[in-house]
Design a protein around this motif. Structure first.
Motif, PDB file in Angstrom:
ATOM      1  N   THR A  64       0.845  -1.192   0.000  1.00  0.00           N
ATOM      2  CA  THR A  64       0.000   0.000   0.000  1.00  0.00           C
ATOM      3  C   THR A  64       0.882   1.245   0.000  1.00  0.00           C
ATOM      4  N   THR A  65       0.356   2.334  -0.545  1.00  0.00           N
ATOM      5  CA  THR A  65       1.092   3.597  -0.586  1.00  0.00           C
ATOM      6  C   THR A  65       0.320   4.645   0.203  1.00  0.00           C
ATOM      7  N   ASP A 112      -5.756  12.050 -10.933  1.00  0.00           N
ATOM      8  CA  ASP A 112      -5.612  10.629 -11.254  1.00  0.00           C
ATOM      9  C   ASP A 112      -6.856  10.042 -11.897  1.00  0.00           C
ATOM     10  N   GLU A 121      -0.197  -1.819  -6.105  1.00  0.00           N
ATOM     11  CA  GLU A 121      -0.171  -1.638  -7.562  1.00  0.00           C
ATOM     12  C   GLU A 121      -0.801  -2.836  -8.263  1.00  0.00           C
ATOM     13  N   GLY A 122      -1.615  -2.552  -9.258  1.00  0.00           N
ATOM     14  CA  GLY A 122      -2.283  -3.622  -9.995  1.00  0.00           C
ATOM     15  C   GLY A 122      -3.715  -3.855  -9.556  1.00  0.00           C
ATOM     16  N   LYS A 135      -7.225  -2.309  -9.086  1.00  0.00           N
ATOM     17  CA  LYS A 135      -7.997  -1.145  -9.508  1.00  0.00           C
ATOM     18  C   LYS A 135      -9.034  -0.817  -8.441  1.00  0.00           C
TER      19      LYS A 135
END
Length: 458
Positions: free
Chosen positions: A179-180, A213, A312-313, A315
């Motif tokens: 996670t970011t 984004d 990432e990856g 959606k």
């Protein structure tokens, strides 16, 4: 034929398995909240409209579910406004209450209302549903739970450092690596607006920028122009659309860009403090990233702001967010009460865990033992044993009907119950129980004490 019933769009039913998985997430988050020293509170599902309206910006106000007054709610409505279909103006006359939009504004109301009973700084967590009249889509519902943690009564930036650690701890316990945690500061955004000459358009500027984004640079540019922000101003801010580098490198670039804004430089200084401390302490599963386009649309944020992106990856929209709000309680008459808080998006976290198969090791609650029902006499004998098992904390149940043996065994198989207990006249006479291990197929006769030992030690 009666019409098949349905539920409103944006709401859901939850099966026993889904409830168990959700409870697993709830309990994980709750346990971490308590480990970090937060105390639980709850507030009503609906508030006075005056408490909520005007606190979330124009877009937020439109998404608040209004509750019609009881009885003849049109009786006090202005006939002229009704005839002219002035819905916005009529609403205040026919609706005095509304479902809560989030947990932060009700918390601010709570703090003001109970200020004499609170020990400051006050650290609270709250896990309750909220409602938004949003357009339903993947990961976005009209009824959903928020899991919030807030601290009021402290301006220390160590609170922001702690919240980043809290996020990291929860995601580590859930096995959700990658996670970011995106971070920005509203002072930086205000400084940028000042530098480009659009200070009077700060809200329009931040709302548009926050959509980068989703709608891209061209979409943001068009929205800013539609809000009256000049093309010359937008050209100055264009470098933000492709800001890159490490968090420290981004802060250096911002330091140069905001050299002419005292407020903007203060925001950079605050972010640098947080970034440096996290760099020293380290994170287990998440990463921290300064995102200069992060704005968050809620008007009450005044300092650091956070948003958590899924690995990432995957959606999915943000799975968490928050920030500092130095003036929130001021809207209810209590000045100089600084606060900061974060929220976990339970429903989106659930979908991410599902997509990444992170529920594989999760076991839904189920009985450890089920007694086969051969009739009333056997059922009574079994129920006495069940009482003893439950007193020892062993989940146990009696199949309620004296159905065919195959049906009762199928029930145990489908629910994944480890042990089936058979009790007939022979067992009653001998004061014993026949235990069948459903995994190995082995069975043997034993006393109640031996039965307890088998189940406890399995």
């Amino acid at each position: 034929m009666a019409q098949k019933p349905s539920i409103p769009k944006g709401t859901r039913d939850f099966s026993p398995v889904e409830v168990a998985k959700r409870d697993y997430i709830f309990s994980t988050i709750k346990q971490v909240f308590q480990t970090f020293g937060f105390q639980p509170i709850e507030t009503p599902s609906f508030e006075n409209s005056s408490t909520l309206m005007g606190k979330y910006g124009e877009e937020g106000d439109r998404l608040i579910f209004k509750i019609l007054n009881s009885g003849d709610y049109l009786k006090k409505a202005d006939a002229t406004l009704l005839a002219e279909k002035q819905s916005t103006k009529v609403t205040t006359q026919i609706s005095e209450k509304a479902l809560r939009y989030d947990l932060t504004v009700p918390f601010a109301r709570y703090v003001v209302q109970h200020q004499n009973d609170l020990e400051l700084p006050f650290k609270r967590f709250q896990i309750q549903p909220v409602w938004r009249a949003d357009r339903p889509q993947k990961g976005r519902f009209r009824e959903f739970y928020q899991c919030d943690a807030d601290v009021v009564g402290s301006k220390s930036l160590w609170q922001e450092v702690e919240f980043i650690q809290l996020y990291d701890t929860v995601f580590s316990k859930l096995g959700l690596a990658g996670t970011t945690i995106k971070m920005n500061n509203r002072k930086i955004l205000a400084g940028i607006a000042e530098i480009i000459g659009a200070k009077d358009k700060l809200i329009d500027f931040t709302v548009a920028l926050d959509k980068l984004d989703k709608i891209g640079a061209e979409g943001v540019t068009n929205e800013m122009i539609s809000k009256g922000i000049s093309e010359a101003a937008i050209e100055k801010v264009a470098p933000l659309f492709s800001f890159d580098g490490s968090s420290s490198e981004k802060l250096e670039q911002l330091q140069e860009m905001l050299a002419g804004s005292e407020e903007g430089l203060q925001g950079v200084q605050e972010l640098r403090f947080i970034v440096e401390k996290i760099d020293t302490l380290g994170l287990s599963s998440a990463k921290l990233d300064v995102d200069v386009t992060l704005a968050r649309g809620l008007n009450y944020y005044t300092g650091a702001i956070f948003e958590v992106a899924a690995p990432e990856g995957v959606k999915m929209g943000s799975i968490g967010g928050g920030g500092r709000y130095d003036d929130l309680t001021g809207i209810f008459g209590l000045k100089n009460m600084s606060g900061v808080g974060i929220s976990f998006g339970l429903d989106r976290i659930y979908l991410v865990l599902e997509e990444l198969n992170l529920f594989d090791k999760f076991e839904q609650p189920r009985p450890e033992v089920v007694f086969i029902n051969f009739g009333d006499e056997e059922a009574l004998y079994a129920t006495k044993a069940i009482k003893e098992l439950r007193a020892k904390g062993i989940k146990s149940e009696l199949y309620p009907d004296a159905a065919k043996m195959k049906k009762q065994m199928n029930y145990a198989n489908k629910r994944g119950i480890p042990y089936v207990i058979l009790v007939g006249s022979k067992e009653i006479e001998a004061n014993t129980y026949t235990v069948k291990n459903m995994q190995s197929g082995e069975q043997h006769e034993c006393s109640l004490q031996e039965l307890l030992e088998v189940v406890i030690n399995s």
